[in-house]
Structures are given as structure tokens and as C-alpha cells.
Design an enzyme around this catalytic site. Structure first.
Site, PDB file in Angstrom:
ATOM      1  CB  SER A  22       5.389  -4.566 -15.644  1.00 56.03           C
ATOM      2  OG  SER A  22       6.145  -5.561 -16.117  1.00 56.03           O
ATOM      3  CG  ASN A 108       3.968 -17.412 -16.355  1.00 58.71           C
ATOM      4  OD1 ASN A 108       4.280 -16.214 -16.887  1.00 58.71           O
ATOM      5  ND2 ASN A 108       3.069 -18.250 -17.069  1.00 58.71           N
ATOM      6  CB  THR A 153     -14.889   3.449  28.113  1.00 55.16           C
ATOM      7  OG1 THR A 153     -15.735   4.047  29.103  1.00 55.16           O
ATOM      8  CG2 THR A 153     -13.829   2.468  28.878  1.00 55.16           C
ATOM      9  CG  HIS A 154     -18.382   4.937  25.909  1.00 51.92           C
ATOM     10  ND1 HIS A 154     -19.167   4.209  24.928  1.00 51.92           N
ATOM     11  CD2 HIS A 154     -18.345   4.098  26.949  1.00 51.92           C
ATOM     12  CE1 HIS A 154     -19.433   3.093  25.512  1.00 51.92           C
ATOM     13  NE2 HIS A 154     -18.991   2.928  26.612  1.00 51.92           N
ATOM     14  CG  ASN A 283      -2.647  23.101  12.478  1.00 44.78           C
ATOM     15  OD1 ASN A 283      -3.156  23.345  13.521  1.00 44.78           O
ATOM     16  ND2 ASN A 283      -2.586  23.897  11.350  1.00 44.78           N
ATOM     17  CD  GLU A 288      -4.546  16.888  11.465  1.00 46.77           C
ATOM     18  OE1 GLU A 288      -5.375  17.466  11.764  1.00 46.77           O
ATOM     19  OE2 GLU A 288      -3.674  17.492  10.811  1.00 46.77           O
ATOM     20  CE1 TYR A 315       1.755 -13.875 -14.340  1.00 48.56           C
ATOM     21  CE2 TYR A 315       1.076 -13.909 -16.773  1.00 48.56           C
ATOM     22  CZ  TYR A 315       1.432 -13.347 -15.368  1.00 48.56           C
ATOM     23  OH  TYR A 315       1.783 -11.954 -15.702  1.00 48.56           O
ATOM     24  CD  GLN A 320       2.784  -6.296 -15.877  1.00 52.59           C
ATOM     25  OE1 GLN A 320       3.388  -7.145 -16.512  1.00 52.59           O
ATOM     26  NE2 GLN A 320       2.157  -4.974 -16.676  1.00 52.59           N
ATOM     27  CE  LYS A 323       5.622  -7.761 -10.949  1.00 50.16           C
ATOM     28  NZ  LYS A 323       4.450  -8.523 -11.084  1.00 50.16           N
TER      29      LYS A 323
HETATM   30  N1  ARG Z   1       5.271  -8.472 -15.940  1.00 50.53           N
HETATM   31  C1  ARG Z   1       4.798  -9.971 -15.811  1.00 50.53           C
HETATM   32  C2  ARG Z   1       4.203 -10.002 -14.300  1.00 50.53           C
HETATM   33  O1  ARG Z   1       4.468  -9.161 -13.511  1.00 50.53           O
HETATM   34  C3  ARG Z   1       5.750 -10.829 -15.727  1.00 50.53           C
HETATM   35  C4  ARG Z   1       5.499 -12.220 -16.318  1.00 50.53           C
HETATM   36  C5  ARG Z   1       4.957 -12.085 -17.628  1.00 50.53           C
HETATM   37  N2  ARG Z   1       4.316 -13.502 -17.812  1.00 50.53           N
HETATM   38  C6  ARG Z   1       3.902 -13.725 -19.162  1.00 50.53           C
HETATM   39  N3  ARG Z   1       3.308 -15.165 -19.538  1.00 50.53           N
HETATM   40  N4  ARG Z   1       3.367 -12.789 -19.692  1.00 50.53           N
HETATM   41  O2  ARG Z   1       3.310 -10.630 -14.112  1.00 50.53           O
END
Ligand code: ARG
Length: 457
Positions: A22, A108, A153-154, A283, A288, A315, A320, A323
Site C-alpha cells: 500500500s 492496526n 421552477t421546473h 465552452n 461541466e 481488523y 486498506q 485509502k
Molecule cells: N496497509 C495496512 C492498511 O492500510 C496497514 C495495516 C496492516 N495491518 C495488518 N494487520 N496487516 O490497513
């Protein structure tokens, strides 16, 4: 180096690494991760879980990493995620002591803390951008409070309205968005750090120390919830979605009002675009695009809700996936807010054209009906009489202001000479003096109310 290699005989496959990583996107969390790590290290030292010297050494190392990332001397790459990157880099810099940073912590609670810190900062930026937008709308409203325009309106002309009343309507929406982001910020300002992997920790930590160092207002009450909850991400994306809904409506108005058919506003050349084939075209690509990008943010809202819906406690790696949808939401939100505010600052308004249009389409017919009703004719009858007058005007190809007093009289003997003023555009707007209405007084009161609410920020 991976943080969890110990129990494995073989290294992971390259494609598994690529799929799992990640860092390519969570590197945005570097500052939050370094700050939360520094606070954690300070707490570990104060609580005697590591020595004060070790704690200071770790914090110095983290400070150096931050400085080097920000100066561009250190590029964030070559690890599974931002947490692994920081720990590896720290250990490379300060040696064995770096390996103690992760005591009484898990990725976590770490990632949940980082995300809350990051989203909190993002709300502060969204707040500044929204404030700039509302101030710009306020400026337009204030400058045009003496002018009238058609209200629809409309998408058919309905009644004349005050220009300030129009711009104030959008300010009201964006002020609610500001409040909504503020409430979201309050709710998310709770610290997960100290929840460890899911069950809490056996070390004698003091969560109050990290809470106060990181500026959280509370400590999470349940470790399972703290590590697995991302509802603050969904809430942020929802707040952003509503901003995009409001912006998108404003874009739609802009596209219509700047067309030749309406001719109410003009977007200056700096914010307009042309056509590759039709030389005459000017334009409205920016409105837009903003309108189009709203769909993308709504998509992210659906994505985060779907990611969370089936997750067993606590968890799961699915989290992940919070993000990229979050980062793209904030990027889209910020760019749309900035460009639209810039565009609005340059928009010019054709007040004469709008005033003329405000009087077209029998827009004061309701005033005729109200006139009769106020003189005792039941409103339904007054409505029917006025409808007949409109039909008469359509047949004779005239407007309500072309009508003579005698002509009005043929429809009802309740009409007096003052009906000739009642049907004028200005009078129509001025008559609507109820709170929030189109009279000059009401529009000015609307401006004052917005100014007061802006002061809160
Ligand atoms: N990259 C992970 C996330 O965004 C970090 C946490 C990883 N935790 C784990 N137990 N593998 O969630």
C-alpha cells in the site's frame, strides 16, 4: 525488510508483494505516521516501557526522517506500507533501538490513528476552501443586492427574485456543508492508538499522554471498534458528496446562465475553452467537469460503504481499501472547490438582461391573484381569474404590464388603479418581504445572517 518475516520459510512472491503493498498510496500518511510514532515513543519513555534515552533517540530519528522526506532527500519507497517504511528507515538510522518503537502497538491501531489524523487535517483544508467559496458568493450577493433576476421552477420562469437571494441560497448550502464537516471532525477526533492489534495491550501504557500530544479530544472506548472502524472515512466522503451535489447544481446554473439563450452571466476567457472544429465556440468546460467529477465522489461513497459492510470484527485487510477512495475524494473536492471559487471571482453579471428576463413570462401573475385574494376573492377564484387574464394576454400578444386598468376591470370589478403597479417586476419582488424572501430588506437580512455565520469560523 518485512515486519513479519519470522514465521515464514519462503519469501513472498513478487506478484503477491505487488498486490499486497500500500506504500504507493499510503505514503501520503507519512507525516501522520511519524507524528503518531513520535507521540507513542514519548509515551513509552514516560511510562518506563523503554528508557527515556531510547525514547529520545527514536524521536530524534523520526524527526530526521520527516525533515528528509520534506526536503526531498529521502524518497518514500521500497517497503510494504508507510508503517514498515518508517520502522525500517528508523532502524537503519539509529540501529537496534529503532526496533523498540513497535512495543505495545500494532499496525492496526497505528493505521487507524494515522487515518484519523490525516482526515482531520483534510477537514481543516476543506473548511478553508469552503469558507473562501462562501465569501466569494457573499461578495457576489452583496454587489448585486439591488438587482432582480428571474426565479425558476421546473426551469420555467416563475417569479422575480433578488440576485442576492439567489447567491445566498448557495451560501446556505455550503454553510451547512461547513457545519457537517465540523460535526464529522468532532466525531472522528477520538484516538485509537493503544488498542494494539484488537484486544488492547498488556504493557502499562498511558493513553492520556498520546491523546494530549496528538490533540485528540477523546480516547477510544473499545479496542475492537477502534481498529476496525472507518465510518469517519465514509462520513467525510458523504460530506464531500453533498458539497459536490451543491457545486454541481451551481455548475448547471452557470452553464445555463452563460449560454446565449440566457445571457445572464459571462465566464471570462481565462476560464473558458474553445472548440477544435467550430471557431465561434466558447465552452463552459470547467463547470461541466466539476459537474462530471461529482459522480466520481459519489462512487467513492458507494465503494467505502461496500468495503465495510460485510467485515467480521475486528481488523481485516479489506480496510486498506479505505485509502484510495478517500485520497481521490479529497483531491477531487479540493480541486473543484478551488477552481470554482476562482471562476466565480471572475464571473461578470449582465444585470440589465436579467432584469428584462425577470419581467417576462407573466412572472407577476401570482401577484395579480394575491391582489384579488387580499381584497376578499377566495384564492382559488383569484387564481382562475388571473389564469384567464394570462390567456387573454397570450391571445393579444401582450404582457401583464401592457394591460390597461379598463382591461383588468373586464375580468373583475375588484381591480383598482393600483393593479398597474402591482404587476411590475420590482413591485413583485418587493412584495415578498417574508423572512428569506425576495424584497430588498429580506435579501439584506439574508446577507447579514450569512455574515454572522461566517464569523463563527
Ligand atoms: N496497509 C495496512 C492498511 O492500510 C496497514 C495495516 C496492516 N495491518 C495488518 N494487520 N496487516 O490497513
Amino acid at each position: 525488510m518485512k515486519l513479519w518475516e519470522g514465521r515464514f520459510d519462503k519469501p513472498t512472491a513478487a506478484d503477491a508483494d505487488a498486490f499486497n503493498e500500500s506504500l504507493s498510496f499510503d505514503k501520503r500518511l507519512y507525516k501522520a505516521d511519524l507524528c503518531a510514532s513520535a507521540a507513542h515513543a514519548a509515551m513509552l519513555g514516560k511510562c518506563g516501557i523503554i528508557t527515556e534515552e531510547e525514547s529520545a533517540c527514536i524521536r530524534d530519528g523520526l524527526k530526521g526522517i520527516l525533515a528528509d522526506i520534506e526536503s526531498g532527500a529521502l524518497s518514500v519507497e521500497g517497503a510494504e506500507d508507510i508503517h514498515s517504511f518508517v520502522e525500517n528507515e528508523l532502524t537503519a538510522r539509529i540501529g537496534e533501538t529503532g526496533k523498540k518503537l513497535h512495543t505495545a502497538r500494532s499496525r492496526n491501531d497505528q493505521v487507524a490513528t494515522d487515518m484519523r489524523l490525516y482526515v482531520r487535517t483534510s477537514i481543516d483544508k476543506a473548511t478553508r476552501l469552503l469558507l473562501d467559496l462562501v465569501q466569494t458568493l457573499y461578495g457576489l450577493a452583496h454587489a448585486n443586492v439591488k438587482y432582480l433576476m428571474p426565479g425558476y421552477t421546473h426551469l420555467r420562469k416563475a417569479q422575480p427574485i433578488n440576485c442576492a437571494q439567489y447567491f445566498n441560497a448557495y451560501s446556505e448550502m455550503f454553510l451547512r456543508d461547513l457545519d457537517r464537516f465540523g460535526a464529522c471532525r468532532e466525531r472522528l477526533n477520538v484516538m485509537p492508538l493503544g488498542s494494539a492489534a484488537l484486544a488492547g495491550t498488556s504493557y502499562p501504557i498511558d493513553r492520556e499522554i498520546t491523546r494530549s500530544l496528538l490533540g485528540f479530544s477523546e480516547i477510544s472506548a473499545n479496542s475492537l471498534d477502534a481498529v476496525s472502524d472507518r465510518d469517519f472515512v465514509a462520513e467525510y466522503i458523504f460530506c464531500a458528496s453533498l458539497v459536490m451535489v451543491h457545486l454541481s447544481r451551481l455548475c448547471e446554473d452557470t452553464i445555463l446562465y452563460t449560454s446565449d439563450e440566457f445571457g445572464f452571466w459571462n465566464i471570462p476567457d481565462e476560464y473558458s475553452t474553445g472548440s477544435s472544429i467550430m471557431p465561434q465556440k466558447k465552452n463552459p468546460d470547467i463547470p461541466e467537469l466539476v459537474r462530471g467529477k461529482s459522480g466520481r465522489v459519489f462512487g467513492h461513497l458507494t465503494a467505502i460503504l461496500a468495503v465495510m459492510k460485510g467485515l467480521p470484527l475486528a481488523y481485516n485487510k479489506d480496510l486498506q481499501e479505505d485509502k484510495e477512495c478517500f485520497f481521490d475524494t479529497e483531491d477531487t473536492l479540493f480541486s473543484c472547490l478551488s477552481i470554482y471559487t476562482a471562476l466565480l471571482k471572475k464571473v461578470t453579471i449582465n444585470v440589465n438582461r436579467m432584469f428584462t428576463a425577470a419581467g417576462e413570462g407573466f412572472s407577476t401573475a401570482t401577484d395579480v391573484a394575491d391582489y384579488l385574494a387580499k381584497k376578499g376573492v377566495p384564492f382559488r377564484d383569484a387564481h382562475a381569474i388571473t389564469g384567464k387574464i394570462v390567456r387573454h394576454c397570450l391571445e393579444k400578444k401582450k404582457t401583464l404590464t401592457d394591460m390597461s386598468f379598463e382591461e383588468f376591470r373586464t375580468f373583475s370589478d375588484v381591480f383598482e388603479r393600483d393593479i398597474l403597479t402591482v404587476v411590475t417586476t420590482r413591485n413583485s419582488a418587493e412584495q415578498r418581504d417574508s423572512v428569506g424572501g425576495s424584497s430588498l430588506r429580506a435579501a439584506r437580512a439574508g446577507l447579514l445572517a450569512i455574515k454572522r455565520r461566517l464569523r463563527k469560523y
